[in-house]
Design a protein around this motif. Structure first.
Motif, PDB file in Angstrom:
ATOM      1  N   TYR A 118       7.005  41.061   3.452  1.00  0.00           N
ATOM      2  CA  TYR A 118       5.932  41.626   2.637  1.00  0.00           C
ATOM      3  C   TYR A 118       4.628  41.245   3.266  1.00  0.00           C
ATOM      4  O   TYR A 118       4.692  40.272   4.014  1.00  0.00           O
ATOM      5  CB  TYR A 118       5.999  41.024   1.188  1.00  0.00           C
ATOM      6  CG  TYR A 118       7.003  41.476   0.222  1.00  0.00           C
ATOM      7  CD1 TYR A 118       8.481  41.204   0.063  1.00  0.00           C
ATOM      8  CD2 TYR A 118       6.623  42.559  -0.774  1.00  0.00           C
ATOM      9  CE1 TYR A 118       9.281  41.767  -0.441  1.00  0.00           C
ATOM     10  CE2 TYR A 118       7.487  43.163  -1.445  1.00  0.00           C
ATOM     11  CZ  TYR A 118       9.032  42.702  -1.405  1.00  0.00           C
ATOM     12  OH  TYR A 118       9.840  43.272  -2.101  1.00  0.00           O
ATOM     13  N   LEU A 137      14.835  37.250  -5.193  1.00  0.00           N
ATOM     14  CA  LEU A 137      14.408  37.187  -3.887  1.00  0.00           C
ATOM     15  C   LEU A 137      14.099  35.720  -3.685  1.00  0.00           C
ATOM     16  O   LEU A 137      13.437  35.021  -4.445  1.00  0.00           O
ATOM     17  CB  LEU A 137      13.253  38.130  -3.304  1.00  0.00           C
ATOM     18  CG  LEU A 137      13.337  39.463  -3.776  1.00  0.00           C
ATOM     19  CD1 LEU A 137      12.336  40.374  -3.344  1.00  0.00           C
ATOM     20  CD2 LEU A 137      14.749  39.948  -2.757  1.00  0.00           C
ATOM     21  N   LEU A 187      13.690  41.389   3.504  1.00  0.00           N
ATOM     22  CA  LEU A 187      12.648  42.196   3.466  1.00  0.00           C
ATOM     23  C   LEU A 187      11.186  41.243   3.674  1.00  0.00           C
ATOM     24  O   LEU A 187      11.122  40.196   3.913  1.00  0.00           O
ATOM     25  CB  LEU A 187      12.405  42.420   2.053  1.00  0.00           C
ATOM     26  CG  LEU A 187      13.156  43.061   1.116  1.00  0.00           C
ATOM     27  CD1 LEU A 187      14.141  41.871   0.503  1.00  0.00           C
ATOM     28  CD2 LEU A 187      12.679  43.988   0.059  1.00  0.00           C
ATOM     29  N   LYS A 221       0.376  40.271   2.376  1.00  0.00           N
ATOM     30  CA  LYS A 221      -0.079  39.909   1.044  1.00  0.00           C
ATOM     31  C   LYS A 221      -1.763  39.514   1.578  1.00  0.00           C
ATOM     32  O   LYS A 221      -1.938  38.687   2.518  1.00  0.00           O
ATOM     33  CB  LYS A 221       0.266  38.709   0.593  1.00  0.00           C
ATOM     34  CG  LYS A 221      -0.372  38.531  -0.824  1.00  0.00           C
ATOM     35  CD  LYS A 221       0.187  37.015  -1.471  1.00  0.00           C
ATOM     36  CE  LYS A 221      -0.297  36.903  -2.762  1.00  0.00           C
ATOM     37  NZ  LYS A 221      -1.966  36.519  -2.786  1.00  0.00           N
ATOM     38  N   GLY A 225      -1.431  41.287  -4.937  1.00  0.00           N
ATOM     39  CA  GLY A 225       0.171  41.040  -4.886  1.00  0.00           C
ATOM     40  C   GLY A 225       0.666  41.510  -3.633  1.00  0.00           C
ATOM     41  O   GLY A 225       0.301  42.114  -2.926  1.00  0.00           O
ATOM     42  N   PRO A 226       1.558  40.936  -3.227  1.00  0.00           N
ATOM     43  CA  PRO A 226       2.657  41.350  -2.004  1.00  0.00           C
ATOM     44  C   PRO A 226       2.833  42.660  -1.777  1.00  0.00           C
ATOM     45  O   PRO A 226       3.087  43.380  -2.974  1.00  0.00           O
ATOM     46  CB  PRO A 226       3.699  40.551  -1.900  1.00  0.00           C
ATOM     47  CG  PRO A 226       3.522  39.232  -2.775  1.00  0.00           C
ATOM     48  CD  PRO A 226       2.841  39.894  -3.884  1.00  0.00           C
ATOM     49  N   PHE A 249       5.309  37.412   4.193  1.00  0.00           N
ATOM     50  CA  PHE A 249       6.404  36.387   3.851  1.00  0.00           C
ATOM     51  C   PHE A 249       7.520  37.231   4.063  1.00  0.00           C
ATOM     52  O   PHE A 249       7.702  38.499   4.060  1.00  0.00           O
ATOM     53  CB  PHE A 249       6.246  36.719   2.239  1.00  0.00           C
ATOM     54  CG  PHE A 249       5.008  35.692   1.657  1.00  0.00           C
ATOM     55  CD1 PHE A 249       4.036  36.485   1.544  1.00  0.00           C
ATOM     56  CD2 PHE A 249       5.362  34.355   1.505  1.00  0.00           C
ATOM     57  CE1 PHE A 249       2.821  35.458   0.798  1.00  0.00           C
ATOM     58  CE2 PHE A 249       4.229  33.592   1.171  1.00  0.00           C
ATOM     59  CZ  PHE A 249       2.773  34.095   0.742  1.00  0.00           C
ATOM     60  N   PHE A 274      11.986  33.741  -0.874  1.00  0.00           N
ATOM     61  CA  PHE A 274      11.022  33.720  -0.062  1.00  0.00           C
ATOM     62  C   PHE A 274      10.615  32.596   0.751  1.00  0.00           C
ATOM     63  O   PHE A 274      10.988  31.317   0.390  1.00  0.00           O
ATOM     64  CB  PHE A 274       9.561  33.910  -1.067  1.00  0.00           C
ATOM     65  CG  PHE A 274       9.329  35.389  -1.287  1.00  0.00           C
ATOM     66  CD1 PHE A 274       9.980  35.622  -2.617  1.00  0.00           C
ATOM     67  CD2 PHE A 274       8.492  36.415  -0.814  1.00  0.00           C
ATOM     68  CE1 PHE A 274       9.766  36.897  -2.858  1.00  0.00           C
ATOM     69  CE2 PHE A 274       8.393  37.739  -1.373  1.00  0.00           C
ATOM     70  CZ  PHE A 274       9.104  37.990  -2.582  1.00  0.00           C
ATOM     71  N   GLY A 275      10.149  32.832   2.094  1.00  0.00           N
ATOM     72  CA  GLY A 275       9.614  31.756   2.871  1.00  0.00           C
ATOM     73  C   GLY A 275       8.176  31.553   2.473  1.00  0.00           C
ATOM     74  O   GLY A 275       7.616  32.015   1.591  1.00  0.00           O
TER      75      GLY A 275
END
Lengths: 112, 116
Positions: free
Chosen positions: B36, B104, B34, B38, B43-44, B89, B106-107
């Motif tokens: 996202y 999840l 996914l 931000k 929030g994302p 992200f 995240f990077g």
């Protein structure tokens, strides 16, 4: 429809204290997850609750805990706060898992 | 152990041009990815996703490409607009017998700046 609501938005605490953050998911959403965001670290998964049961847990010390109530509202608690706990804490709710994740605006915690 | 990496902390693009954001992962168990977006103090927001059974997914100006052999995905934004300026992200979910829906990875995020 109302989004994910996190309270409070901002919080300042002293080292050694404890804190409780609240998250109200979107109506009908039963999955609630918590993430910690710090500069340079992205979002780190804390835990996920589904129907009042913790379904997943991230790699955080036992000082971090959470729970979910029968109305799907969730709280997370951090005890014995450390300076490194200063972060943006984000809650996300979903009907069926991460595909439909909606994040709240977060609680900015500052530990002094 | 950073299982999802976004190696570019920032990207600057001219309005109207293409923005390409990259993401690499190491966990072969990841089956869903996914992106996202931000903005500060928010929030994302979910942008677009892709299942590991696909190699491309498109939604308007946003396209995500997945190269499983290279464990690499990218987000293309065409054309880029100043309102796209935000932190992006990438995130991944591991298939663990249906028990990891909510987790999840995240990077670290890439700051995209689109100049008018």
């Amino acid at each position: 429809k109302a989004g994910v609501t996190q309270t409070p938005r901002y919080l300042i605490k002293t080292r050694g204290q404890q804190v409780t953050l609240s998250c109200s998911p979107i109506s009908g959403h039963r999955s609630v997850s918590w993430y910690q965001q710090t500069p340079g670290q992205g979002l780190q998964f804390l835990f996920e609750y589904f129907s009042e049961t913790q379904r997943n847990k991230g790699n955080f010390p036992g000082r971090f805990s959470g729970r979910q109530f029968s109305n799907s509202r969730s709280e997370m608690n951090v005890s014995t706060l450390e300076l490194g706990d200063s972060a943006l804490y984000l809650c996300a709710s979903s009907l069926l898992g991460p595909r439909g994740y909606t994040f709240g605006s977060g609680t900015r915690l500052t530990v002094v | 152990d950073q299982q999802v990496k976004q190696n570019s902390p920032s990207l600057s693009v001219q309005e109207g041009r293409i923005s390409i954001l990259n993401c690499d992962y190491t966990n072969s168990m990841f089956d869903y990815f996914l992106w996202y977006k931000k903005y500060p103090a928010e929030g994302p927001t979910f942008l677009i996703s892709i299942s590991s059974i696909k190699d491309k997914n498109e939604d308007g100006r946003f396209t995500v490409f997945l190269n499983k052999s290279a464990k690499h995905l990218s987000l293309h934004i065409v054309p880029s607009q100043p309102g796209d300026s935000a932190v992006y992200f990438c995130a991944a979910r591991a298939n663990a017998g249906g028990t990891s829906y909510g987790k999840l990875t995240f990077g670290q995020g890439t700051i995209l700046t689109v100049h008018p």
